[in-house]
Design a protein around this motif. Structure first.
Motif, PDB file in Angstrom:
ATOM      1  N   PRO A   1       0.797  -1.223   0.000  1.00 22.77           N
ATOM      2  CA  PRO A   1       0.000   0.000   0.000  1.00 22.77           C
ATOM      3  C   PRO A   1       0.836   1.283   0.000  1.00 22.77           C
ATOM      4  O   PRO A   1       0.307   2.368  -0.273  1.00 22.77           O
ATOM      5  CB  PRO A   1      -0.809  -0.116   1.284  1.00 22.77           C
ATOM      6  N   ILE A   2       2.102   1.148   0.284  1.00 24.38           N
ATOM      7  CA  ILE A   2       3.011   2.289   0.263  1.00 24.38           C
ATOM      8  C   ILE A   2       4.096   2.018  -0.766  1.00 24.38           C
ATOM      9  O   ILE A   2       4.589   0.892  -0.879  1.00 24.38           O
ATOM     10  CB  ILE A   2       3.639   2.517   1.650  1.00 24.38           C
ATOM     11  N   THR A   3       4.469   3.020  -1.499  1.00 27.13           N
ATOM     12  CA  THR A   3       5.577   2.888  -2.440  1.00 27.13           C
ATOM     13  C   THR A   3       6.877   3.181  -1.716  1.00 27.13           C
ATOM     14  O   THR A   3       6.985   4.195  -1.015  1.00 27.13           O
ATOM     15  CB  THR A   3       5.409   3.859  -3.617  1.00 27.13           C
ATOM     16  N   SER A   4       7.839   2.296  -1.884  1.00 24.19           N
ATOM     17  CA  SER A   4       9.112   2.506  -1.214  1.00 24.19           C
ATOM     18  C   SER A   4      10.245   1.923  -2.047  1.00 24.19           C
ATOM     19  O   SER A   4      10.013   1.095  -2.939  1.00 24.19           O
ATOM     20  CB  SER A   4       9.104   1.873   0.181  1.00 24.19           C
ATOM     21  N   TYR A   5      11.454   2.361  -1.756  1.00 22.96           N
ATOM     22  CA  TYR A   5      12.639   1.965  -2.508  1.00 22.96           C
ATOM     23  C   TYR A   5      13.800   1.690  -1.561  1.00 22.96           C
ATOM     24  O   TYR A   5      13.881   2.268  -0.483  1.00 22.96           O
ATOM     25  CB  TYR A   5      13.050   3.080  -3.479  1.00 22.96           C
ATOM     26  N   SER A   6      14.697   0.846  -2.018  1.00 23.67           N
ATOM     27  CA  SER A   6      15.924   0.669  -1.270  1.00 23.67           C
ATOM     28  C   SER A   6      16.763   1.939  -1.421  1.00 23.67           C
ATOM     29  O   SER A   6      16.631   2.682  -2.400  1.00 23.67           O
ATOM     30  CB  SER A   6      16.690  -0.540  -1.791  1.00 23.67           C
ATOM     31  N   GLU A   7      17.625   2.163  -0.458  1.00 26.71           N
ATOM     32  CA  GLU A   7      18.444   3.379  -0.488  1.00 26.71           C
ATOM     33  C   GLU A   7      19.329   3.432  -1.725  1.00 26.71           C
ATOM     34  O   GLU A   7      19.600   4.510  -2.263  1.00 26.71           O
ATOM     35  CB  GLU A   7      19.301   3.449   0.770  1.00 26.71           C
ATOM     36  N   SER A   8      19.756   2.280  -2.199  1.00 28.64           N
ATOM     37  CA  SER A   8      20.697   2.254  -3.316  1.00 28.64           C
ATOM     38  C   SER A   8      20.070   2.674  -4.645  1.00 28.64           C
ATOM     39  O   SER A   8      20.793   3.016  -5.587  1.00 28.64           O
ATOM     40  CB  SER A   8      21.297   0.854  -3.455  1.00 28.64           C
ATOM     41  N   VAL A   9      18.726   2.641  -4.738  1.00 30.31           N
ATOM     42  CA  VAL A   9      18.081   2.998  -6.010  1.00 30.31           C
ATOM     43  C   VAL A   9      17.188   4.224  -5.885  1.00 30.31           C
ATOM     44  O   VAL A   9      16.676   4.722  -6.900  1.00 30.31           O
ATOM     45  CB  VAL A   9      17.252   1.817  -6.578  1.00 30.31           C
ATOM     46  N   LYS A  10      17.001   4.718  -4.682  1.00 28.94           N
ATOM     47  CA  LYS A  10      16.106   5.862  -4.461  1.00 28.94           C
ATOM     48  C   LYS A  10      16.564   7.053  -5.291  1.00 28.94           C
ATOM     49  O   LYS A  10      17.757   7.401  -5.309  1.00 28.94           O
ATOM     50  CB  LYS A  10      16.094   6.209  -2.972  1.00 28.94           C
TER      51      LYS A  10
END
Length: 116
Positions: free
Chosen positions: A53-62
């Motif tokens: 329900p939330i969009t999130s990314y790893s730090e390495s690709v943000k």
């Protein structure tokens, strides 16, 4: 049962872009969580991006990668910009939720190779 089929991988030079697709065999509107993972040679599979329900990314690709859904075409995307050699991996699509019977499903993976 749900089938997930990835496509769009390939070989690019550093700084280039690719868009990965994950086509589902049923409506993704009912798949609560869809994710992209990647696995580099000799390394564990790691989470790259989550949709729902939330969009999130790893730090390495943000800031470089964007995950999106096209519910009309039952497809999950991963737009990858400013690619780096360390992004080289097999990328996998994953789905979990009401539409999968609360069972994890995986695609077969698509290879992304970034050269310097």
């Amino acid at each position: 049962q749900v089938q997930l089929v990835e496509s769009g991988g390939g070989s690019v030079q550093a700084g280039g872009s690719l868009r990965l697709s994950c086509a589902a065999s049923r409506s993704i509107a009912s798949i609560n969580i869809m994710r992209w993972y990647r696995q580099a040679p000799g390394k564990q599979r790691t989470l790259v991006a989550t949709s729902g329900p939330i969009t999130s990314y790893s730090e390495s690709v943000k800031g470089r990668f964007t995950v999106s859904r096209d519910n009309a075409n039952d497809t999950l995307y991963l737009q990858m910009n400013d690619l780096k050699p360390e992004d080289t991996a097999v990328y996998y699509c994953n789905g979990f939720g009401l539409g999968t019977g609360w069972t994890n499903y995986w695609g077969q993976g698509t290879q992304v190779t970034v050269s310097s």
